[in-house]
Design a protein around this motif. Sequence first.
Motif, PDB file in Angstrom:
ATOM      1  N   UNK A 528      -3.177   6.479   6.987  1.00 43.38           N
ATOM      2  CA  UNK A 528      -4.282   5.555   7.275  1.00 43.38           C
ATOM      3  C   UNK A 528      -4.276   4.296   6.421  1.00 43.38           C
ATOM      4  N   UNK A 529      -3.923   4.408   5.144  1.00 41.94           N
ATOM      5  CA  UNK A 529      -3.922   3.225   4.279  1.00 41.94           C
ATOM      6  C   UNK A 529      -2.889   2.205   4.752  1.00 41.94           C
ATOM      7  N   UNK A 531      -1.672   1.998   7.902  1.00 39.58           N
ATOM      8  CA  UNK A 531      -2.105   1.485   9.204  1.00 39.58           C
ATOM      9  C   UNK A 531      -3.158   0.397   9.050  1.00 39.58           C
ATOM     10  N   UNK A 532      -4.058   0.556   8.064  1.00 41.23           N
ATOM     11  CA  UNK A 532      -5.098  -0.444   7.844  1.00 41.23           C
ATOM     12  C   UNK A 532      -4.480  -1.774   7.406  1.00 41.23           C
ATOM     13  N   UNK A 533      -3.474  -1.720   6.539  1.00 43.30           N
ATOM     14  CA  UNK A 533      -2.797  -2.943   6.110  1.00 43.30           C
ATOM     15  C   UNK A 533      -2.053  -3.588   7.272  1.00 43.30           C
ATOM     16  N   UNK A 534      -1.419  -2.755   8.098  1.00 43.43           N
ATOM     17  CA  UNK A 534      -0.686  -3.278   9.253  1.00 43.43           C
ATOM     18  C   UNK A 534      -1.641  -4.032  10.180  1.00 43.43           C
ATOM     19  N   UNK A 535      -2.794  -3.441  10.430  1.00 42.65           N
ATOM     20  CA  UNK A 535      -3.759  -4.103  11.315  1.00 42.65           C
ATOM     21  C   UNK A 535      -4.348  -5.361  10.666  1.00 42.65           C
ATOM     22  N   UNK A 536      -4.562  -5.311   9.354  1.00 48.57           N
ATOM     23  CA  UNK A 536      -5.144  -6.453   8.656  1.00 48.57           C
ATOM     24  C   UNK A 536      -4.253  -7.685   8.744  1.00 48.57           C
ATOM     25  N   UNK A 546      -1.411 -13.406   3.272  1.00 42.48           N
ATOM     26  CA  UNK A 546      -0.742 -12.452   4.159  1.00 42.48           C
ATOM     27  C   UNK A 546       0.489 -11.868   3.474  1.00 42.48           C
ATOM     28  N   UNK A 547       1.227 -12.675   2.741  1.00 45.77           N
ATOM     29  CA  UNK A 547       2.393 -12.172   2.013  1.00 45.77           C
ATOM     30  C   UNK A 547       1.997 -11.027   1.076  1.00 45.77           C
ATOM     31  N   UNK A 548       0.841 -11.158   0.420  1.00 47.06           N
ATOM     32  CA  UNK A 548       0.381 -10.111  -0.494  1.00 47.06           C
ATOM     33  C   UNK A 548       0.087  -8.812   0.253  1.00 47.06           C
ATOM     34  N   UNK A 549      -0.475  -8.922   1.454  1.00 45.20           N
ATOM     35  CA  UNK A 549      -0.744  -7.717   2.262  1.00 45.20           C
ATOM     36  C   UNK A 549       0.571  -7.054   2.681  1.00 45.20           C
ATOM     37  N   UNK A 550       1.548  -7.855   3.070  1.00 54.15           N
ATOM     38  CA  UNK A 550       2.837  -7.298   3.472  1.00 54.15           C
ATOM     39  C   UNK A 550       3.528  -6.606   2.299  1.00 54.15           C
ATOM     40  N   UNK A 551       3.398  -7.155   1.115  1.00 57.16           N
ATOM     41  CA  UNK A 551       3.995  -6.513  -0.053  1.00 57.16           C
ATOM     42  C   UNK A 551       3.326  -5.185  -0.358  1.00 57.16           C
ATOM     43  N   UNK A 552       2.015  -5.141  -0.208  1.00 56.08           N
ATOM     44  CA  UNK A 552       1.312  -3.881  -0.461  1.00 56.08           C
ATOM     45  C   UNK A 552       1.727  -2.823   0.563  1.00 56.08           C
ATOM     46  N   UNK A 553       1.897  -3.219   1.817  1.00 56.27           N
ATOM     47  CA  UNK A 553       2.378  -2.283   2.836  1.00 56.27           C
ATOM     48  C   UNK A 553       3.765  -1.769   2.481  1.00 56.27           C
ATOM     49  N   UNK A 554       4.636  -2.654   1.991  1.00 52.96           N
ATOM     50  CA  UNK A 554       5.976  -2.228   1.594  1.00 52.96           C
ATOM     51  C   UNK A 554       5.937  -1.314   0.366  1.00 52.96           C
ATOM     52  N   UNK A 556       3.643   0.909  -0.256  1.00 51.87           N
ATOM     53  CA  UNK A 556       3.315   2.238   0.257  1.00 51.87           C
ATOM     54  C   UNK A 556       4.550   2.909   0.860  1.00 51.87           C
ATOM     55  N   UNK A 557       5.385   2.126   1.508  1.00 46.67           N
ATOM     56  CA  UNK A 557       6.609   2.689   2.076  1.00 46.67           C
ATOM     57  C   UNK A 557       7.558   3.144   0.974  1.00 46.67           C
ATOM     58  N   UNK A 558       7.603   2.417  -0.126  1.00 45.19           N
ATOM     59  CA  UNK A 558       8.400   2.855  -1.273  1.00 45.19           C
ATOM     60  C   UNK A 558       7.831   4.161  -1.837  1.00 45.19           C
ATOM     61  N   UNK A 559       6.510   4.246  -1.915  1.00 47.67           N
ATOM     62  CA  UNK A 559       5.872   5.422  -2.511  1.00 47.67           C
ATOM     63  C   UNK A 559       6.089   6.682  -1.685  1.00 47.67           C
TER      64      UNK A 559
END
Length: 607
Positions: A528-529, A531-536, A546-554, A556-559
């Motif tokens: 869910x976390x 997916x929320x970033x993806x939608x945001x 937007x770059x900051x949101x994409x980095x946070x999504x990445x 989570x993928x690392x984690x």
Amino acid sequence: MNIRHWVRATSLVLALGGLLAQQPAAAAGPPPAEKVLRYAFNVAETGFDPAQVSDLYSARVIANIFDRPYKYDYLARPAQLRPSLAEAMPVVSPDYRTWTFQLRKGIYFADDPAFHGRKRELTAADVVYSFKRFFDPATKSPYYDTLAGLKPVGLEALRARAESSGHFDYDAEVEGVKALDRYTVRFQLAEPRPRMLYQLADSLTGSVVAREVVETYGDRIMEHPVGTGAFMLQSWRRASQLTLVRNPNFREEYFDGTPAADDAQAQAIAARLRGRRLPMVDKVVISIIEENQPRWLAFLNGEHDLVELPATFVNQAAPNGTLAPNLAKRGIGMARVPSTDVTMLFFNMTDKVVGGYSADKVALRRAIALALNSEEEVRLPRRGQAIVAQSFIMPNTSSYDPKWRTEMGSFDPARAVALLDMYGYTDKNGDGWRDMPDGSPLVLYYDSSGRSDSRELDEVMKKNLDAIGIRLVLRLGQWPEQLKAARAGKLMVWALGDAGTSPDSAEVLQYMYGGAIGELNFARFSLPAYDALYRKQQLMPEGPERDAVLREANRLLVAYMPYKARVHRVLTDMWQPWLVGYMRHPFARDFWRYVDIDTARESEARP
């Protein structure tokens, strides 16, 4: 002229005609040589329905058969969009929710029996129908989630009714995509979508089909592509050869482009080809040659006009990035470009061994990722033709930062061993291989093609995992079948790649979005976390926020490591001296119409 002069002139013409009739007929000149573009795919195609295809090679064919409202300027770098089927750039509301454009008049589909002998003009209703097909559950489109993410008003409700009734009502009018008149299309979105235009320029989501063609061929529509593009399919031997010919109904279009002032290659192409009627070649023949050596030899023998240089031969053909003297002497052209792509492994998140979200499962996937030496992959099997990926953000896209570093690109076998030991993945029976915490064998089943280039990559992967005591079992198969199995959640670990189709850095992130499970989300990852970033980020215009949101999504993928990003490839294209105008575009796939064959030079220079 008076009547007397007219009679005398007419008598003279008749007399000359009689004399000429007694002379031997002048020999007709030879017809112009047929211009044929020949090259090869290294992976077999799957079919040619834009709404069903998800592989790169089929998409390349589709891009040349069908057309879209918008297209990329062939020569402009950075990439720029231009009208194609549309008359002009769209009218966009300030909140990015309403997009309106008009189609050009007099654009026709290629002739087909589905049209019963009449010439079929493309209209706004075709754009509406084509877009709706992605929402029809019966189509099973891998791009349904992508377009549903645009939030077109009313289409989700239309899909829901189809899921309950078993029938998708294409005639139902919805505000989300609407024909305002014969040539005007309006998209109405429930939320802002600043990058909507990229979908209207994409070779799959933007391609326009005719309803009667789809209904005529039904389940065989993948075999019967009929579009308004520059070419049409003439013959197809599956996984062997495709032949496409010029579409006689293709609209009047001429070579144009906006090359950068400092781009010598693009400037030279523009100077030579500007104003030429498109397409310039008569036929395109594509062979399917999976192995690198015969594909490379076919190019060296002059059988193919273009080749993406296999990494296996880069040291001989382009040592230190310079064209080898023997090839330069032949007039071979070469260009090296960073590819807008990322290669990756996925872990099936529903698999009992590698899947799951608990700490021990996360530790296993992260340990595997840390044990994989991407720098060794670049150095050995890829011969330096790649860079280590630190995230899923691709080169040539808006948010790519070559200086960013993450654990995704780290090689740390000591840390991998520590993670495995900490969570109980140890050798419990003394056979030298690690076991699961419950004592059952820890075995990774990895599906591969078995091609020579894949074998080299597989060897590096196996060596890396052997070093930390994880057993890897290779299962060989054909890529199209593996793709189906991956989408159905039947593979444990599989390698794939994604090639960007727009400057949008978030395009690839749909592979990890929970709503795309069963489509592009092969890992079946659902968080869910994330997916929320993806939608945001979908709502946000380009920029640092937007770059900051994409980095946070990445991050989570690392984690959680549902996918392991491996490399971004560097591509080396080579072409014969008689191929004119070739220049790889970072996103567009329809280059066939923009190149020419110099038949005089071909006859002189072909080996």
